[in-house]
Scaffold this motif. Structure first.
Motif, PDB file in Angstrom:
ATOM      1  N   VAL A  32       0.836  -1.204   0.000  1.00 29.30           N
ATOM      2  CA  VAL A  32       0.000   0.000   0.000  1.00 29.30           C
ATOM      3  C   VAL A  32       0.868   1.251   0.000  1.00 29.30           C
ATOM      4  CG1 VAL A  32      -1.666   1.337   1.369  1.00 29.30           C
ATOM      5  CG2 VAL A  32      -2.008  -1.117   1.033  1.00 29.30           C
ATOM      6  N   GLN A  33       1.922   1.255   0.797  1.00 31.28           N
ATOM      7  CA  GLN A  33       2.815   2.418   0.837  1.00 31.28           C
ATOM      8  C   GLN A  33       3.508   2.637  -0.503  1.00 31.28           C
ATOM      9  OE1 GLN A  33       5.172   1.284   4.257  1.00 31.28           O
ATOM     10  NE2 GLN A  33       3.952   2.547   5.633  1.00 31.28           N
ATOM     11  N   LEU A  34       3.920   1.556  -1.136  1.00 36.28           N
ATOM     12  CA  LEU A  34       4.556   1.669  -2.444  1.00 36.28           C
ATOM     13  C   LEU A  34       3.548   2.119  -3.501  1.00 36.28           C
ATOM     14  CD1 LEU A  34       6.774  -1.465  -2.090  1.00 36.28           C
ATOM     15  CD2 LEU A  34       7.626   0.854  -2.531  1.00 36.28           C
ATOM     16  N   ALA A  35       2.326   1.609  -3.423  1.00 35.22           N
ATOM     17  CA  ALA A  35       1.278   2.052  -4.351  1.00 35.22           C
ATOM     18  C   ALA A  35       1.041   3.553  -4.189  1.00 35.22           C
ATOM     19  CB  ALA A  35      -0.008   1.269  -4.110  1.00 35.22           C
ATOM     20  N   ASN A  36       1.066   4.023  -2.961  1.00 35.44           N
ATOM     21  CA  ASN A  36       0.907   5.455  -2.712  1.00 35.44           C
ATOM     22  C   ASN A  36       2.073   6.253  -3.283  1.00 35.44           C
ATOM     23  OD1 ASN A  36      -1.546   5.085  -1.400  1.00 35.44           O
ATOM     24  ND2 ASN A  36      -0.623   5.006   0.627  1.00 35.44           N
ATOM     25  N   ALA A  37       3.279   5.710  -3.176  1.00 39.27           N
ATOM     26  CA  ALA A  37       4.450   6.399  -3.731  1.00 39.27           C
ATOM     27  C   ALA A  37       4.340   6.501  -5.253  1.00 39.27           C
ATOM     28  CB  ALA A  37       5.733   5.675  -3.333  1.00 39.27           C
ATOM     29  N   PHE A  38       3.968   5.402  -5.895  1.00 40.73           N
ATOM     30  CA  PHE A  38       3.754   5.446  -7.341  1.00 40.73           C
ATOM     31  C   PHE A  38       2.608   6.399  -7.675  1.00 40.73           C
ATOM     32  CE2 PHE A  38       6.042   1.306  -7.617  1.00 40.73           C
ATOM     33  CZ  PHE A  38       6.961   1.675  -8.585  1.00 40.73           C
ATOM     34  N   GLY A  39       1.574   6.404  -6.845  1.00 40.41           N
ATOM     35  CA  GLY A  39       0.451   7.314  -7.052  1.00 40.41           C
ATOM     36  C   GLY A  39       0.883   8.767  -6.991  1.00 40.41           C
ATOM     37  N   SER A  40       1.792   9.079  -6.089  1.00 39.11           N
ATOM     38  CA  SER A  40       2.307  10.451  -5.986  1.00 39.11           C
ATOM     39  C   SER A  40       3.064  10.840  -7.247  1.00 39.11           C
ATOM     40  CB  SER A  40       3.225  10.587  -4.771  1.00 39.11           C
ATOM     41  OG  SER A  40       2.503  10.412  -3.585  1.00 39.11           O
ATOM     42  N   TRP A  41       3.873   9.922  -7.750  1.00 34.17           N
ATOM     43  CA  TRP A  41       4.637  10.174  -8.969  1.00 34.17           C
ATOM     44  C   TRP A  41       3.667  10.376 -10.145  1.00 34.17           C
ATOM     45  CZ3 TRP A  41       8.966   6.310 -10.829  1.00 34.17           C
ATOM     46  CH2 TRP A  41       9.770   6.932 -11.787  1.00 34.17           C
ATOM     47  N   GLU A  42       2.676   9.495 -10.231  1.00 36.84           N
ATOM     48  CA  GLU A  42       1.670   9.596 -11.286  1.00 36.84           C
ATOM     49  C   GLU A  42       0.934  10.934 -11.202  1.00 36.84           C
ATOM     50  OE1 GLU A  42      -2.544   7.416 -12.195  1.00 36.84           O
ATOM     51  OE2 GLU A  42      -0.932   6.180 -11.378  1.00 36.84           O
ATOM     52  N   GLU A  43       0.611  11.352  -9.990  1.00 36.07           N
ATOM     53  CA  GLU A  43      -0.100  12.614  -9.784  1.00 36.07           C
ATOM     54  C   GLU A  43       0.731  13.805 -10.271  1.00 36.07           C
ATOM     55  OE1 GLU A  43      -2.033  15.210  -6.117  1.00 36.07           O
ATOM     56  OE2 GLU A  43      -1.502  13.105  -5.790  1.00 36.07           O
ATOM     57  N   LEU A  44       2.027  13.786 -10.012  1.00 34.29           N
ATOM     58  CA  LEU A  44       2.892  14.866 -10.489  1.00 34.29           C
ATOM     59  C   LEU A  44       2.894  14.947 -12.018  1.00 34.29           C
ATOM     60  CD1 LEU A  44       5.940  14.420  -8.089  1.00 34.29           C
ATOM     61  CD2 LEU A  44       4.342  16.350  -8.136  1.00 34.29           C
ATOM     62  N   ILE A  45       2.977  13.798 -12.654  1.00 35.84           N
ATOM     63  CA  ILE A  45       2.949  13.767 -14.121  1.00 35.84           C
ATOM     64  C   ILE A  45       1.596  14.275 -14.619  1.00 35.84           C
ATOM     65  CG2 ILE A  45       3.075  12.293 -16.174  1.00 35.84           C
ATOM     66  CD1 ILE A  45       4.906  10.411 -14.462  1.00 35.84           C
ATOM     67  N   ARG A  46       0.520  13.770 -14.026  1.00 38.77           N
ATOM     68  CA  ARG A  46      -0.827  14.187 -14.417  1.00 38.77           C
ATOM     69  C   ARG A  46      -1.016  15.691 -14.229  1.00 38.77           C
ATOM     70  NH1 ARG A  46      -3.612  11.171 -11.220  1.00 38.77           N
ATOM     71  NH2 ARG A  46      -3.853  12.777  -9.655  1.00 38.77           N
ATOM     72  N   ASP A  47      -0.552  16.221 -13.103  1.00 38.40           N
ATOM     73  CA  ASP A  47      -0.692  17.653 -12.848  1.00 38.40           C
ATOM     74  C   ASP A  47       0.025  18.483 -13.913  1.00 38.40           C
ATOM     75  OD1 ASP A  47      -2.184  17.037 -10.597  1.00 38.40           O
ATOM     76  OD2 ASP A  47      -0.602  17.564  -9.168  1.00 38.40           O
ATOM     77  N   GLY A  48       1.199  18.018 -14.330  1.00 42.03           N
ATOM     78  CA  GLY A  48       1.917  18.712 -15.397  1.00 42.03           C
ATOM     79  C   GLY A  48       1.140  18.700 -16.701  1.00 42.03           C
ATOM     80  N   LEU A  49       0.540  17.565 -17.007  1.00 44.07           N
ATOM     81  CA  LEU A  49      -0.249  17.451 -18.237  1.00 44.07           C
ATOM     82  C   LEU A  49      -1.524  18.298 -18.157  1.00 44.07           C
ATOM     83  CD1 LEU A  49       0.259  13.634 -18.778  1.00 44.07           C
ATOM     84  CD2 LEU A  49       1.201  15.471 -20.206  1.00 44.07           C
ATOM     85  N   VAL A  50      -2.146  18.340 -16.989  1.00 43.88           N
ATOM     86  CA  VAL A  50      -3.330  19.188 -16.800  1.00 43.88           C
ATOM     87  C   VAL A  50      -2.950  20.653 -16.994  1.00 43.88           C
ATOM     88  CG1 VAL A  50      -4.985  20.028 -15.076  1.00 43.88           C
ATOM     89  CG2 VAL A  50      -4.633  17.570 -15.369  1.00 43.88           C
ATOM     90  N   SER A  51      -1.808  21.048 -16.465  1.00 38.18           N
ATOM     91  CA  SER A  51      -1.337  22.428 -16.645  1.00 38.18           C
ATOM     92  C   SER A  51      -1.135  22.739 -18.122  1.00 38.18           C
ATOM     93  CB  SER A  51      -0.036  22.662 -15.881  1.00 38.18           C
ATOM     94  OG  SER A  51      -0.255  22.601 -14.501  1.00 38.18           O
ATOM     95  N   MET A  52      -0.545  21.797 -18.847  1.00 37.93           N
ATOM     96  CA  MET A  52      -0.372  21.983 -20.291  1.00 37.93           C
ATOM     97  C   MET A  52      -1.723  22.146 -20.975  1.00 37.93           C
ATOM     98  SD  MET A  52       2.611  19.206 -21.216  1.00 37.93           S
ATOM     99  CE  MET A  52       2.442  19.495 -22.981  1.00 37.93           C
ATOM    100  N   GLN A  53      -2.688  21.342 -20.553  1.00 34.16           N
ATOM    101  CA  GLN A  53      -4.017  21.400 -21.139  1.00 34.16           C
ATOM    102  C   GLN A  53      -4.680  22.756 -20.857  1.00 34.16           C
ATOM    103  OE1 GLN A  53      -6.647  18.228 -19.792  1.00 34.16           O
ATOM    104  NE2 GLN A  53      -6.841  17.544 -21.907  1.00 34.16           N
ATOM    105  N   LYS A  54      -4.546  23.249 -19.649  1.00 27.11           N
ATOM    106  CA  LYS A  54      -5.131  24.542 -19.275  1.00 27.11           C
ATOM    107  C   LYS A  54      -4.501  25.691 -20.051  1.00 27.11           C
ATOM    108  CE  LYS A  54      -6.659  23.330 -14.634  1.00 27.11           C
ATOM    109  NZ  LYS A  54      -6.452  23.515 -13.188  1.00 27.11           N
ATOM    110  N   ARG A  55      -3.228  25.567 -20.378  1.00 20.24           N
ATOM    111  CA  ARG A  55      -2.545  26.599 -21.158  1.00 20.24           C
ATOM    112  C   ARG A  55      -2.835  26.458 -22.648  1.00 20.24           C
ATOM    113  NH1 ARG A  55       1.911  25.071 -17.761  1.00 20.24           N
ATOM    114  NH2 ARG A  55       2.803  23.958 -19.539  1.00 20.24           N
ATOM    115  N   GLY A  56      -3.574  25.439 -23.025  1.00 24.26           N
ATOM    116  CA  GLY A  56      -3.894  25.225 -24.428  1.00 24.26           C
ATOM    117  C   GLY A  56      -2.802  24.520 -25.204  1.00 24.26           C
ATOM    118  N   GLU A  57      -1.826  23.944 -24.514  1.00 21.95           N
ATOM    119  CA  GLU A  57      -0.711  23.264 -25.170  1.00 21.95           C
ATOM    120  C   GLU A  57      -0.997  21.790 -25.438  1.00 21.95           C
ATOM    121  OE1 GLU A  57       2.565  26.039 -22.850  1.00 21.95           O
ATOM    122  OE2 GLU A  57       2.398  23.926 -22.344  1.00 21.95           O
ATOM    123  N   LEU A  58      -1.993  21.248 -24.789  1.00 20.91           N
ATOM    124  CA  LEU A  58      -2.354  19.841 -24.936  1.00 20.91           C
ATOM    125  C   LEU A  58      -3.821  19.779 -25.317  1.00 20.91           C
ATOM    126  CD1 LEU A  58      -1.388  16.867 -24.526  1.00 20.91           C
ATOM    127  CD2 LEU A  58      -2.195  17.061 -22.165  1.00 20.91           C
TER     128      LEU A  58
END
Length: 108
Positions: A32-58
Motif C-alpha cells: 500500500v505504501q509503495l502504491a501510494n508512492a507510485f500514485g504520488s509520482w503519477e499525480e505529479l505527471i498528471r498535474d503537469g499534463l493538466v497544466s499543459m491542457q489549461k494553457r492550451g498546449e495539450l
C-alpha cells in the motif's frame, strides 16, 4: 533519467520498482505504501499534463490521467529492461515514444 542510468551502468533500476516487486505479495502494508508512492509520482505527471491542457498546449481530448499512467509505465518498464540488459536504450526508447505520442496531442 537516461543519463543517470548510463552513469551507473544500468545497475539497480528503480528503487521503488524493485521494492514493489519484492514486497507486493508478501507485505500488504508495504504494498500500500509503495502504491501510494507510485500514485504520488503519477499525480505529479498528471498535474503537469493538466497544466499543459489549461494553457492550451495539450489537446482538450487528451486524458491526462491515462497519459500519466502510460508515462509512468513506460519509465518503469524501460528501467527494468535497461537494468536486465545493462543498456539504457530501452528506457530511452520508451520515454521517447511517449514524448512523441504527447507531441501528437499538442496544439501547434
Amino acid at each position: 533519467m537516461v543519463g543517470v542510468l548510463t552513469e551507473v551502468q544500468c545497475v539497480g533500476g528503480c528503487p521503488l520498482g524493485s521494492l514493489a516487486s519484492d514486497l507486493a505479495e508478501s507485505d500488504p502494508v508495504a504494498r500500500v505504501q509503495l502504491a501510494n508512492a507510485f500514485g504520488s509520482w503519477e499525480e505529479l505527471i498528471r498535474d503537469g499534463l493538466v497544466s499543459m491542457q489549461k494553457r492550451g498546449e495539450l489537446s482538450e481530448s487528451a486524458d491526462p490521467g491515462e497519459l500519466a499512467v502510460a508515462m509512468l509505465a513506460a519509465v518503469q518498464g524501460g528501467l527494468l529492461l535497461s537494468q536486465v540488459r545493462r543498456d539504457p536504450a530501452p528506457l530511452r526508447t520508451a520515454v521517447d515514444t511517449m514524448i512523441a505520442h504527447l507531441h501528437t496531442l499538442t496544439k501547434s
